[in-house]
Design an enzyme around this catalytic site. Structure first.
Site, PDB file in Angstrom:
ATOM      1  CE  LYS A 163       2.310  10.708   9.965  1.00  0.00           C
ATOM      2  NZ  LYS A 163       3.540  10.636   9.205  1.00  0.00           N
ATOM      3  CB  CYS A 174       4.989  -3.079   5.830  1.00  0.00           C
ATOM      4  SG  CYS A 174       5.387  -3.609   7.272  1.00  0.00           S
ATOM      5  CB  THR A 232      10.714  16.751   0.225  1.00  0.00           C
ATOM      6  OG1 THR A 232      10.709  15.158   0.554  1.00  0.00           O
ATOM      7  CG2 THR A 232      11.768  17.280   0.771  1.00  0.00           C
TER       8      THR A 232
END
Lengths: 290, 252
Positions: A45, A130, A264
């Site tokens: 992550k 970001c 996913t």
């Protein structure tokens, strides 16, 4: 074996960052997870300099053939990651790719410095989705800014640098090309597409306001973006976006990806990576035989 | 005990209607669930293509029973495209299962009486609890269509919102009466958010321990997506792996 930036991988299927927490999965599924580990490399992550709690709930919305998430990158910060997670990840028996995100170049510099001496880390993936504090644009959406960032970071580490490109930009090929010029060793795409959902009273449903769309809903977008990037760069490409089957993975490889990441679909089936990898091997074998 | 790694196909062996609810029994020889644990469920056929091209993700559904007959049962109510499709399944249909998942209830200590307070389609973990460890069941339902859920329990006391069955009013009326009688109680709760909050407040007020079985939409059920968090005194916790049963004292 596949040579990815000098790292030997047993097959072309890895996980998308943020879509598989091996520590939690091991607590649920035990040693069978390790024995049948679905990915040829493990991507962590996103890790940031300081710990992050993540966004307030609700964090999920099921959309047409996919989902929108607004998780907000919860993570223990780089110190917590090095102390608590890295040792466990190193036991997986596959190369480890650490995904990091900074909101400034200085934060990326500090993150790279913290990882440089850790031999457990085979490569670093840069999350450049970001917003730049000065421009409001995602760092990765601005080709010039992206090239300058890579030029600054590239000399600071011996490890391969993979740039996780954002699809939320006018010309993803230009961004990929800028990353390559700046010294990136590989690019990975696509990240989630910016999306939102309305709840009761016309207010945004997600606690974070908007989120990122993933799943089969974005598969065709991923194919187009990977194909467009493959025309622009010579460095390896990790393709992802709605991959649910070996055929989906094969399509991304067909247009120029060297590796494929599963995100996913792992939520729907924890062992999806293993199934997709097996289906892909079967497709290769059939093609070789014809 | 660990759940098998990956999604497996299981066959529905029976479908029984219980008022507005459907009880599905599914053949499965994996580790049986403990009270409070759940599974991620999906239909193998036609999962998707419903209203708004959903469902897409699996649905987190509590185990109702694991009877040691290589079967697991679920109580379902049609409240959206996912549960609608699951409610349509018939004996012989294939279903995807991941699980059992999550941390279930901790049984009471000697001398403590378990008060099982459930609401609506949230009653399955409590039915499993009572079968394993006993306890006094106080159940609330919306109406007479849903009150038949009480038949899953021994000697339940029932309240309905419309007064059609049992006490006319919320199940917390029954709880307040029992708490007023006094005793060494531990609360076990599962139901809609309003009921869980009412139980949390009563546990605090009466100085009684409470274990609450929470729910949130989940993408994965095994800690991967971080989508199902709840705020606690120790920060956000994932309901799927840190729960679904949490001590009421950590909830805020």
């Amino acid at each position: 074996m596949i040579d990815f930036c000098g790292i030997e991988l047993a097959h072309p299927v890895i996980n998308a960052s943020g879509c598989f927490d091996v520590l939690a999965a091991r607590a649920c599924f035990g040693e069978e997870l390790i024995e049948r580990f679905p990915f040829s490399a493990y991507v962590s992550k996103t890790v940031t300099l300081a710990p992050r709690a993540g966004n307030p709930p609700p964090r999920l919305w099921e959309s047409a053939a996919g989902m929108i998430n607004s998780i907000g990158l919860p993570n223990p910060g780089i110190e917590g990651y090095l102390d608590e997670h890295l040792g466990e990840y190193a036991k997986l028996g596959v190369p480890l790719i650490t995904n990091v995100m900074g909101s400034t170049a200085a934060e990326f510099v500090a993150l790279l410095a913290a990882l440089e001496d850790r031999s457990e880390v085979a490569a670093i993936e840069l999350n450049v989705s970001c917003p730049n504090v000065a421009t409001g644009l995602d760092i990765g959406a601005d080709p010039r800014g992206l090239r300058l960032l890579l030029e600054e970071l590239r000399p600071l580490t011996q490890k391969p640098l993979i740039v996780k490109l954002t699809p939320n930009t006018a010309d993803v090929g230009a961004c990929a090309s800028a990353a390559e010029e700046g010294g990136a060793d590989a690019v990975s795409l696509i990240n989630t597409l910016r999306a939102m959902a309305l709840g009761y009273g016309g207010k945004p449903w997600l606690g974070g306001g908007s989120g990122g769309l993933s799943g089969p809903a974005i598969r065709a977008v991923a194919l187009a973006q990977v194909a467009s990037v493959a025309e622009r760069v010579a460095i390896p490409i990790v393709g992802m976006g709605g991959v649910s089957s070996g055929a989906d993975a094969a399509a991304l490889l067909e247009v120029g990806a060297l590796l494929v990441a599963v995100g996913t679909e792992s939520f729907r089936d924890p062992a999806a990576g293993a199934r997709i990898s097996a289906e892909l091997a079967r497709l290769f074998a059939e093609n070789a035989g014809s | 005990m660990s759940a098998p790694f990956g999604r497996r196909v299981a066959v529905v062996v029976s479908r029984v209607e219980l008022g507005a609810y459907v009880v599905l029994e599914v053949a499965d020889d994996a580790t049986p669930a403990a009270p409070g644990q759940f599974y991620m469920l999906a239909a193998v056929e036609r999962w998707g293509g419903g209203e708004d091209e959903r469902p897409f993700l699996g649905r987190a559904i509590s185990a109702l029973a694991a009877r040691g007959e290589r079967r697991v049962a679920f109580l379902l109510e049609d409240v959206g495209p996912g549960t609608r499709r699951l409610c349509e399944l018939e004996a012989g249909d294939d279903m995807y299962l991941v699980g059992p998942l999550g941390r279930g209830f901790v049984p009471p200590e000697d001398g403590q009486e378990a008060l099982l307070v459930g609401g609506g389609v949230g009653i399955p973990p409590l039915a499993m609890f009572q079968e394993a460890w006993g306890g006094r069941a106080l159940l609330g339902f919306r109406d007479a269509q849903r009150a038949p859920g009480a038949s899953l329990f021994d000697n339940p006391e029932v309240a309905t919102d419309d007064g059609s069955v049992g006490h006319h009013g919320p199940v917390t009326d029954l709880l307040d009466r029992v708490l007023g009688e006094g005793g060494e109680f531990v609360l076990y709760g599962c139901g809609p958010p309003g009921l869980l909050e009412a139980l949390r407040v009563r546990a605090l007020r009466h100085g009684v321990a409470a274990q609450l079985c929470l729910e949130a939409p989940m993408a994965c059920g095994f800690g991967a997506c971080y989508g199902c968090v709840v705020e606690t005194t120790e920060g956000y916790k994932r309901i799927c792996v840190d729960g679904p049963v949490l001590d009421a004292a950590v909830l805020v």
